[in-house]
Design a protein around this motif. Structure first.
Motif, PDB file in Angstrom:
ATOM      1  N   ARG A 149       0.826  -1.204   0.000  1.00  0.00           N
ATOM      2  CA  ARG A 149       0.000   0.000   0.000  1.00  0.00           C
ATOM      3  C   ARG A 149       0.866   1.262   0.000  1.00  0.00           C
ATOM      4  NH1 ARG A 149      -3.863  -0.723   5.066  1.00  0.00           N
ATOM      5  NH2 ARG A 149      -3.987   1.544   4.722  1.00  0.00           N
ATOM      6  N   GLY A 150       0.542   2.177  -0.886  1.00  0.00           N
ATOM      7  CA  GLY A 150       1.320   3.398  -0.994  1.00  0.00           C
ATOM      8  C   GLY A 150       0.898   4.490  -0.039  1.00  0.00           C
ATOM      9  N   ASP A 151      -0.212   4.274   0.676  1.00  0.00           N
ATOM     10  CA  ASP A 151      -0.694   5.299   1.608  1.00  0.00           C
ATOM     11  C   ASP A 151      -0.055   5.182   2.987  1.00  0.00           C
ATOM     12  OD1 ASP A 151      -2.079   2.845   1.942  1.00  0.00           O
ATOM     13  OD2 ASP A 151      -3.673   3.856   3.059  1.00  0.00           O
ATOM     14  N   LEU A 152       0.839   4.216   3.154  1.00  0.00           N
ATOM     15  CA  LEU A 152       1.499   4.000   4.436  1.00  0.00           C
ATOM     16  C   LEU A 152       2.919   4.552   4.373  1.00  0.00           C
ATOM     17  CD1 LEU A 152       0.356   0.303   4.992  1.00  0.00           C
ATOM     18  CD2 LEU A 152      -0.639   2.351   6.028  1.00  0.00           C
ATOM     19  N   GLU A 153       3.274   5.384   5.333  1.00  0.00           N
ATOM     20  CA  GLU A 153       4.624   5.951   5.373  1.00  0.00           C
ATOM     21  C   GLU A 153       5.619   4.841   5.723  1.00  0.00           C
ATOM     22  OE1 GLU A 153       8.075   7.920   5.732  1.00  0.00           O
ATOM     23  OE2 GLU A 153       7.264   6.947   7.520  1.00  0.00           O
ATOM     24  N   PRO A 154       6.653   4.629   4.897  1.00  0.00           N
ATOM     25  CA  PRO A 154       7.557   3.486   5.082  1.00  0.00           C
ATOM     26  C   PRO A 154       8.172   3.383   6.473  1.00  0.00           C
ATOM     27  CG  PRO A 154       7.957   4.494   2.957  1.00  0.00           C
ATOM     28  CD  PRO A 154       6.995   5.386   3.681  1.00  0.00           C
ATOM     29  N   ARG A 155       8.632   4.506   7.028  1.00  0.00           N
ATOM     30  CA  ARG A 155       9.278   4.450   8.344  1.00  0.00           C
ATOM     31  C   ARG A 155       8.274   4.090   9.437  1.00  0.00           C
ATOM     32  NH1 ARG A 155      12.152  10.205   8.156  1.00  0.00           N
ATOM     33  NH2 ARG A 155      10.135  10.586   7.157  1.00  0.00           N
ATOM     34  N   GLU A 156       7.054   4.629   9.323  1.00  0.00           N
ATOM     35  CA  GLU A 156       6.031   4.291  10.317  1.00  0.00           C
ATOM     36  C   GLU A 156       5.628   2.824  10.206  1.00  0.00           C
ATOM     37  OE1 GLU A 156       2.794   6.991   9.913  1.00  0.00           O
ATOM     38  OE2 GLU A 156       3.954   8.744  10.570  1.00  0.00           O
ATOM     39  N   LEU A 157       5.505   2.330   8.959  1.00  0.00           N
ATOM     40  CA  LEU A 157       5.150   0.923   8.768  1.00  0.00           C
ATOM     41  C   LEU A 157       6.253   0.020   9.317  1.00  0.00           C
ATOM     42  CD1 LEU A 157       3.264  -1.220   7.753  1.00  0.00           C
ATOM     43  CD2 LEU A 157       4.205  -0.893   5.435  1.00  0.00           C
TER      44      LEU A 157
END
Length: 199
Positions: A149-157
């Motif tokens: 999913r592109g709506d998730l910030e990579p660092r937060e995920l």
């Protein structure tokens, strides 16, 4: 000593690895700062001087234990970075991380409790953060490939994933109803179901 006899370091009944293993359990039970060399000697059943035949200091024991856990986590990140960007590479990284946490549960528990009170601890914390950053990059590459999913910030995920994975250290018990492989598959399934790009 007879020249034909091989030299031996340490004391019978203990090796450096066994000293470190007992020390890690003692650190986790009492806290690293609160653990004295006398306490380690009691736990090992040896004199304090005998410990120094295997390791030069308590801090060196800590360094060896942390390096053991961190090297395994860094290897998992190396493998993920070498793989083509995909949801599978992220899943494999999480799966490998769960295995490390189970196989090196005591060392990882010690790592997660660090406060940064020495250069050894601060270096270990930075290495752990570097693994977090590398994981975020693997996630971002999988997003760019259209698999997460592109709506998730990579660092937060990455933080959310590691938060779930790290919890395994606190509740998993060796010899329990689930094997390490079963635990890994359960955790990865839950993490990836929420992160995958929907058709």
């Amino acid at each position: 000593m007879n020249a034909s006899q091989p030299s031996r370091r340490g004391r019978p009944g203990h090796s450096q690895s066994s000293v470190v293993a007992v020390a890690v359990e003692t650190f986790n039970r009492h806290g690293y700062e609160a653990t004295s060399m006398g306490m380690l000697a009691d736990a090992l059943g040896v004199s304090k001087s005998a410990i120094y035949h295997h390791v030069p200091s308590k801090l060196e024991i800590l360094r060896l234990a942390l390096d053991d856990a961190l090297s395994a986590l860094e290897t998992a990140a190396d493998d993920a970075e070498a793989a083509p960007p995909s949801a599978a590479s992220v899943a494999d990284l999480m799966r490998a991380t769960v295995r490390v946490l189970i196989e090196k549960q005591s060392e990882v528990r010690l790592l997660l409790r660090l406060r940064g009170n020495s250069d050894v601890e601060r270096e270990a914390i930075e290495r752990r953060r570097a693994v977090d950053r590398r994981t975020a990059a693997v996630i971002e590459a999988a997003q760019a490939a259209g698999e997460l999913r592109g709506d998730l910030e990579p660092r937060e995920l990455a933080r959310l994933m590691f938060g779930t994975v790290n919890s395994v250290v606190e509740w998993h018990r060796p010899g329990g109803r689930q094997s390490s492989e079963e635990v890994a598959e359960t955790v990865v399934s839950l993490l990836m179901d929420g992160a995958r790009q929907r058709a």
